[in-house]
Design a protein around this motif. Structure first.
Motif, PDB file in Angstrom:
ATOM      1  N   ILE A 115       0.867  -1.119   0.033  1.00 47.47           N
ATOM      2  CA  ILE A 115       0.074  -0.492  -0.060  1.00 47.47           C
ATOM      3  C   ILE A 115       0.899   1.295  -0.034  1.00 47.47           C
ATOM      4  O   ILE A 115       0.962   2.258  -0.796  1.00 47.47           O
ATOM      5  N   SER A 116       1.750   0.879   0.425  1.00 47.02           N
ATOM      6  CA  SER A 116       2.746   2.464   0.652  1.00 47.02           C
ATOM      7  C   SER A 116       3.127   2.589   0.069  1.00 47.02           C
ATOM      8  O   SER A 116       4.174   3.457  -0.576  1.00 47.02           O
ATOM      9  N   SER A 117       4.112   1.939  -1.191  1.00 43.52           N
ATOM     10  CA  SER A 117       4.615   1.857  -2.716  1.00 43.52           C
ATOM     11  C   SER A 117       3.862   1.643  -3.893  1.00 43.52           C
ATOM     12  O   SER A 117       4.753   1.100  -4.955  1.00 43.52           O
ATOM     13  N   LYS A 136      -4.573  -1.889 -12.263  1.00 44.48           N
ATOM     14  CA  LYS A 136      -4.406  -1.043 -11.387  1.00 44.48           C
ATOM     15  C   LYS A 136      -4.738  -1.072  -9.753  1.00 44.48           C
ATOM     16  O   LYS A 136      -4.457   0.214  -9.399  1.00 44.48           O
ATOM     17  N   TYR A 137      -5.313  -1.760  -9.783  1.00 45.62           N
ATOM     18  CA  TYR A 137      -6.199  -1.413  -8.238  1.00 45.62           C
ATOM     19  C   TYR A 137      -5.329  -2.510  -6.656  1.00 45.62           C
ATOM     20  O   TYR A 137      -5.556  -3.550  -7.573  1.00 45.62           O
ATOM     21  N   GLY A 142       3.617  -0.288  -9.499  1.00 44.83           N
ATOM     22  CA  GLY A 142       2.699   0.025 -10.797  1.00 44.83           C
ATOM     23  C   GLY A 142       0.860   0.135 -10.811  1.00 44.83           C
ATOM     24  O   GLY A 142      -0.395  -0.583 -11.608  1.00 44.83           O
ATOM     25  N   PHE A 143       0.808   0.012  -9.427  1.00 43.33           N
ATOM     26  CA  PHE A 143      -1.067   0.325  -9.018  1.00 43.33           C
ATOM     27  C   PHE A 143      -1.138   1.675  -9.045  1.00 43.33           C
ATOM     28  O   PHE A 143      -0.364   3.211  -8.567  1.00 43.33           O
ATOM     29  N   GLY A 144      -2.726   2.234  -8.550  1.00 44.95           N
ATOM     30  CA  GLY A 144      -3.120   3.080  -8.507  1.00 44.95           C
ATOM     31  C   GLY A 144      -3.115   3.790  -7.374  1.00 44.95           C
ATOM     32  O   GLY A 144      -2.325   3.587  -6.075  1.00 44.95           O
ATOM     33  N   ASP A 145      -3.801   4.524  -6.530  1.00 46.16           N
ATOM     34  CA  ASP A 145      -4.508   4.908  -5.941  1.00 46.16           C
ATOM     35  C   ASP A 145      -4.317   3.983  -4.728  1.00 46.16           C
ATOM     36  O   ASP A 145      -6.330   3.666  -5.788  1.00 46.16           O
ATOM     37  N   PRO A 146      -4.097   3.817  -3.310  1.00 47.16           N
ATOM     38  CA  PRO A 146      -3.798   2.354  -2.656  1.00 47.16           C
ATOM     39  C   PRO A 146      -5.831   2.300  -2.579  1.00 47.16           C
ATOM     40  O   PRO A 146      -6.043   1.487  -1.708  1.00 47.16           O
ATOM     41  N   LEU A 147      -6.134   3.954  -1.680  1.00 46.52           N
ATOM     42  CA  LEU A 147      -7.162   4.288  -0.578  1.00 46.52           C
ATOM     43  C   LEU A 147      -8.033   3.312  -1.878  1.00 46.52           C
ATOM     44  O   LEU A 147      -9.480   4.289  -1.742  1.00 46.52           O
ATOM     45  N   LYS A 148      -8.466   3.696  -3.336  1.00 45.01           N
ATOM     46  CA  LYS A 148      -9.205   3.187  -4.427  1.00 45.01           C
ATOM     47  C   LYS A 148      -9.721   2.475  -4.420  1.00 45.01           C
ATOM     48  O   LYS A 148      -8.731   1.483  -3.981  1.00 45.01           O
TER      49      LYS A 148
END
Length: 377
Positions: free
Chosen positions: A286-288, A333-334, A293-299
């Protein structure tokens, strides 16, 4: 001299290779206990089928998992070259040759909460499963009997003592507590939760189980579902936007769980306990997120939450003229699939991170996590 160095290098290479192979465990089966993080269809079989678009990314259709594809337990099976686990509760096309899955979504260690299938119930189901397997295996059934096919997909009784027993449960004990009580009460409940978990381990051990792979609980304060309606924002959030007090309680739970496993190693000397710090693996992801290769971890990809309103993944609704609930176009991406559960892509990342032993105590890959009393090659 050069030939001697080459020979010594070859001997060292083959010694390392064959030494590694000789320490490899043979797990003929996996018996899993847990909640939705490892439920491969138990709740779907017991209550209501998990709807599309769950399963769409990997399986092409819903397969009982609250995810767009595979869970970590599926990737553990892949790593050990075993088939995906059939849910114990599933009566259609179940195959238990390589183990069984007793996990169901919403389950907790303590009775009550979101699901009737607490860890105590799951252990009782396993005990019945084992007893009936042995009874059926002992029956002398002629090959031409209409019952002969009943033995095809049952477990091998000899595999119970060699199997890997996996656990991913405890998150719902904390989540339900935060939802219905207060932080102090959740913290006070941890010793009782750990005691009940310990009792389950003892029951399995006295049934012959010796190989235990145990995940601690993840950073529940980083679940988008929790963060979206958190009333104390931005106060109370850590540097990456997670709810700090919830994660602090999760870490306290994990510390007590790890300490109990240390005691279990002394109490149950034939067993091998691998404690897997899934909390740190998930928090690192989550912090990286962007670097991985992911987007906003809180979405999240599927469903919708806002100010107490909810549209579950698999449903759609028009709110203030806007349609909500449809899945995103690219789940890869999520990190979060539906605000609570992880995507197939995130689970693949997590499995690669934990199965090599990087987050384990002791720090050994899963292929070397068996008891000395188990079969090795």
């Amino acid at each position: 001299m050069e030939k001697l160095v080459t020979l010594l290098a070859l001997l060292l290479y083959f010694g390392l290779v064959f030494g590694e192979i000789s320490n490899k465990c043979v797990f003929p089966a996996i018996y899993n206990f847990g909640d939705s993080n490892s439920d491969t269809g138990g709740k779907s079989a017991a209550f209501r089928q998990v709807p599309p678009p769950n399963g769409l990314t990997f399986f092409g259709s819903p397969m009982g998992r609250v995810c767009d594809g595979r869970l970590i337990i599926d990737l553990i099976a892949d790593r050990l070259e075993l088939q995906y686990l059939s849910p114990y509760l599933d009566s259609v096309m179940a195959n238990f040759r390589n183990g069984a899955n007793f996990a169901t979504a919403g389950s907790s260690i303590l009775p009550g909460g979101y699901s009737p299938f607490s860890l105590e119930v799951q252990i009782s189901q396993f005990l019945q499963f084992k007893k009936r397997t042995i009874l059926l295996s002992d029956l002398s059934i002629p090959n031409n009997s209409k019952w002969s096919s009943s033995k095809v997909n049952i477990a091998n009784p000899q595999d119970f003592s060699k199997a890997l027993y996996t656990f991913d449960i405890g998150q719902n004990d904390l989540s339900y507590g935060f939802q219905h009580t207060h932080e102090a009460q959740v913290r006070a409940s941890i010793p009782l939760i750990i005691d009940n978990f310990t009792q389950a381990i003892h029951q399995l051990y006295y049934e012959g189980a010796v190989n235990f792979w145990i995940h601690n609980t993840g950073p529940i304060g980083c679940l988008p579902y929790s963060v979206i309606d958190y009333p104390l924002k931005p106060q109370g959030l850590d540097g990456i936007g997670c709810i700090e007090n919830q994660n602090k309680v999760a870490r306290e739970f994990n510390e007590q769980l790890k300490d109990r496993i240390l005691h279990l190693r002394a109490e149950l000397p034939r067993a091998a306990f691998t404690y897997v710090d899934i909390y740190s693996a998930k928090y690192q992801l989550i912090s990286s997120a962007k670097e991985q290769g992911f987007g906003d971890p809180l979405k999240f990809c599927c469903g919708w939450y806002n100010n107490g309103s909810e549209v579950a993944c698999g449903q759609t609704a028009i709110v203030n003229g806007t349609e909500h609930g449809k899945a995103c176009s690219d789940p890869t991406k999520y990190i979060s699939w539906d605000g609570i559960h992880y995507t197939d892509a995130a689970n693949v990342w997590l499995a690669k991170s934990i199965l090599n032993g990087s987050f384990s105590d002791p720090p050994v890959p899963i292929e070397q996590s068996c008891s000395h009393s188990s079969t090795r090659v």
